[in-house]
Write an enzyme that holds these catalytic residues in place. Structure first.
Site, PDB file in Angstrom:
ATOM      1  CG  ASP A 295       4.681   7.427  -4.697  1.00 36.71           C
ATOM      2  OD1 ASP A 295       3.994   6.749  -3.918  1.00 36.71           O
ATOM      3  OD2 ASP A 295       5.882   7.215  -4.932  1.00 36.71           O
ATOM      4  CD  GLU A 350       2.695   7.522  -0.473  1.00 37.41           C
ATOM      5  OE1 GLU A 350       2.447   6.328  -0.237  1.00 37.41           O
ATOM      6  OE2 GLU A 350       3.649   7.886  -1.158  1.00 37.41           O
TER       7      GLU A 350
END
Length: 647
Positions: A295, A350
């Protein structure tokens, strides 16, 4: 550096003793306290070595561990002013909170279950698929009821749904412990602990083993880009104002993310590397995860964290003084570690910036990720759904967005993930059909124009994204059947309600509601890839993008795809180009009755090709294709044609 330091730090068993170690160089004194000593640590004072690591060895009592399983424990440390602070051990493996005490801090739990209570994995990891079809899920909000669901419930009730829809990978969000539920797991407080809201570590192992038994691989969303700002129950509590060399985090502005209200790691610190790299191995080895979704990579890669930046692809945006070299090197180390221990692991970044070499192997000088998320795609679809009528949709712009990715760096495409339906936004189905989803989804009456259009475009948007947007595909839990409304976690602003923090599985399970049509098509999309391996094919060619007709024609592998986005026009005898001569038939049709269509396209019709132009001269061919055939192309539908094998 040992990359399994969880066997040394935190709580471990050694020679009939419990040994506890904690890195806290800024502490002047330290004690271990908990239920086992009545929260009086004077008999359990710790010693500090030259590297700032505190340690204590506690012998067994009457041949039993001195600290019972499930006991509450905390690390008590003293700062330079003589003030004592209670902190959750940084390497704790489980932490819980008193649900009846509002605003209570979490407690560290000593986790060492008896042998008979430890979960033993029964099934091997499934082999790595040629292309991942990922079902992104949040265990806590997976119940039909307005409450937090458990790992056991997800395993028994949701995993079979995922398997039935022909996904091969599950991506679990919000697994790492986070004290604030509404953070969607992004504000991690305890990096080695599973979220206790949904159960115990052993119950999470059951979920993963159950997934493996179904042939599903499981990825964990790992948050190494920042940490919760909480001091009482998070890693931030170990910051006593010391220098960055003696802290998990940078000091000053560099150590704080203003938008996220969270702390930023000092990736150049040896102990930070030990902590984070061991954390990756912990999830792989202890829980048998098959890989990671990292993330917030953009925030890690640049000191500006991507804030107020509009990346154009110019290399000067990636390689200048704002690049965080320590973070970049950490990511290279992380990917090298993961792929060295588990070559078949799947690791996804990401990143919204488009950093070059992000998806190339470390041995080539790349950062080492297997895939990056194609984050521009959902943004484009949202722009169209919110701000443009169908007549103004640009086929060129859509096609460019879907195909605009770095050569040889693989992407996971998605139309909508959890981000697109968090509070303040809506699911695509709700953007398309809005309030009519409350009253006009019955199959007993003809579909209203809004519902007919909404279901048609929902199918086309998701399928075009899958077929043209990358080398893998992702869908968030519930969007496969057009889940209505939005996601809103319990918070003060909604009266701590769970009403919008659940999944209404009963909608797709009710036969007289039209949600089943979108679900059936989602299942068929995945089945198409399973049969023809289109996502794994490097052969992708867009032969026609017609703005006037609102039609996109392309080939992926040996399949021919035809998408007609025109709001009203149906084309009969529409000529499409192809590579191979022969006979073609429909293999997937969004207009089929089982997908809520009108059944206008004949599936038993043979489409014979006609040669075009001059052999060896593409510019003389039809749309640069040496062959063509004609099809029926209804409005707001898409069809896929396959070449019938010759006898």
């Amino acid at each position: 550096m040992p990359l399994n330091s969880y066997l040394k730090y935190g709580f471990n068993r050694e020679d009939n003793c419990i040994v506890y170690r904690e890195w806290a160089p800024a502490a002047q004194a330290a004690k271990l306290v908990g239920d086992f000593n009545g929260w009086n640590g004077w008999q359990h004072q710790m010693e500090k070595n030259q590297y700032g690591v505190w340690a204590i060895r506690i012998p067994d009592v009457n041949q039993r561990p001195a600290i019972p399983h499930l006991s509450r424990v905390k690390f008590q440390m003293q700062d330079g002013d003589g003030t004592w602070f209670d902190r959750i051990p940084a390497w704790i493996k489980w932490s819980t909170v008193n649900p009846g005490l509002f605003g209570a801090s979490y407690d560290g739990i000593y986790w060492d279950p008896p042998a008979l209570e430890r979960y033993e994995f029964k099934h091997p990891r499934p082999p790595k698929p040629a292309a991942p079809r990922i079902y992104e899920a949040h265990v806590g909000m997976s119940s039909t009821e307005p409450r937090v669901a458990s790992y056991i419930e997800f395993a028994d009730n949701v995993l079979p749904r995922i398997k039935s829809n022909n996904y091969n990978t599950v991506q679990l969000m919000a697994v790492m412990e986070h004290s604030y539920y509404a953070s969607f797991g992004y504000h991690v407080t305890n990096f080695f602990a599973v979220s206790s809201r949904s159960g115990t570590p052993e119950e999470l192992k059951y979920l993963i083993d159950k997934a493996h038994s179904l042939g599903l691989r499981v990825l964990i969303d790992v948050v190494h880009s920042h940490a919760s700002n909480n001091a009482s129950d998070g890693l931030n509590g170990y910051d006593l104002g010391q220098s960055a060399e003696e802290s998990y985090f940078h000091t000053g502005d560099r150590g704080y993310h203003k938008l996220w209200d969270s702390r930023l790691f000092n990736y150049g610190n040896w102990e930070v590397q030990r902590f984070l790299l061991s954390n990756l191995r912990w999830w792989l080895e202890e829980f048998q995860f098959d890989g990671f979704r990292f993330d917030g990579i953009t925030s890690m890669l640049y000191r500006h964290h991507g804030l107020n930046m509009s990346f154009t692809g110019n290399y000067s945006e990636y390689f200048d003084v704002t690049t965080d070299v320590d973070a970049l090197v950490y990511l290279m180390l992380a990917n090298d570690l993961i792929h060295s221990f588990y070559p078949d692991a799947t690791v996804i970044a990401e990143d919204v910036s488009g950093m070059p070499t992000l998806g190339r192997p470390v041995e080539e000088g790349g950062i080492g990720f297997d895939y990056r998320l194609a984050m521009a795609i959902p943004d484009k679809w949202i722009q169209y759904l919110k701000h443009r009528s169908e007549e103004d949709w640009s086929m060129e712009e859509i096609t460019y967005t879907l195909t605009n990715r770095r050569y040889t760096e693989k992407c996971i495409s998605y139309a909508e993930s959890h981000d697109q339906s968090l509070v303040g936004d809506k699911t695509f189905a709700f953007l398309l059909m809005d309030k009519e989803m409350y009253s006009n989804m019955s199959t007993f009456l003809p579909a209203s124009p809004v519902i007919e259009r909404g279901i048609s475009l929902h199918k086309m948007i998701h399928f075009l994204t899958m077929a043209l947007g990358g080398e893998g595909y992702l869908n968030f839990m519930g969007n496969e059947f057009g889940h209505p409304e939005w996601i809103d976690f319990p918070r003060e602003g909604n009266g701590w309600s769970y009403e919008k923090c659940r999944r209404q599985w009963d909608l797709v399970g009710t036969d007289h509601l039209q949600y089943k049509f979108m679900n059936n098509f989602d299942k068929a999309m995945n089945e198409l890839d399973e049969k023809f391996h289109l996502l794994a094919s490097s052969r992708q060619l867009v032969s026609s993008v017609c703005e006037e007709d609102k039609v996109i024609v392309f080939e992926r592998g040996d399949l021919v795809f035809v998408f007609n986005f025109h709001p009203v026009n149906t084309y009969s005898g529409y000529k499409v180009g192809c590579d191979l001569p022969g006979k073609y038939r429909v293999t997937l049709d969004s207009d089929s009755l089982e997908y809520g269509g009108q059944g206008r396209v004949g599936h038993d019709v043979d489409h014979f090709t006609t040669p075009e132009g001059e052999p060896g001269k593409p510019d003389k061919n039809f749309n640069n294709r040496p062959n063509s055939f004609k099809v029926l192309c209804p409005s707001k539908t898409c069809q896929v044609y396959y070449k019938v094998p010759e006898p």
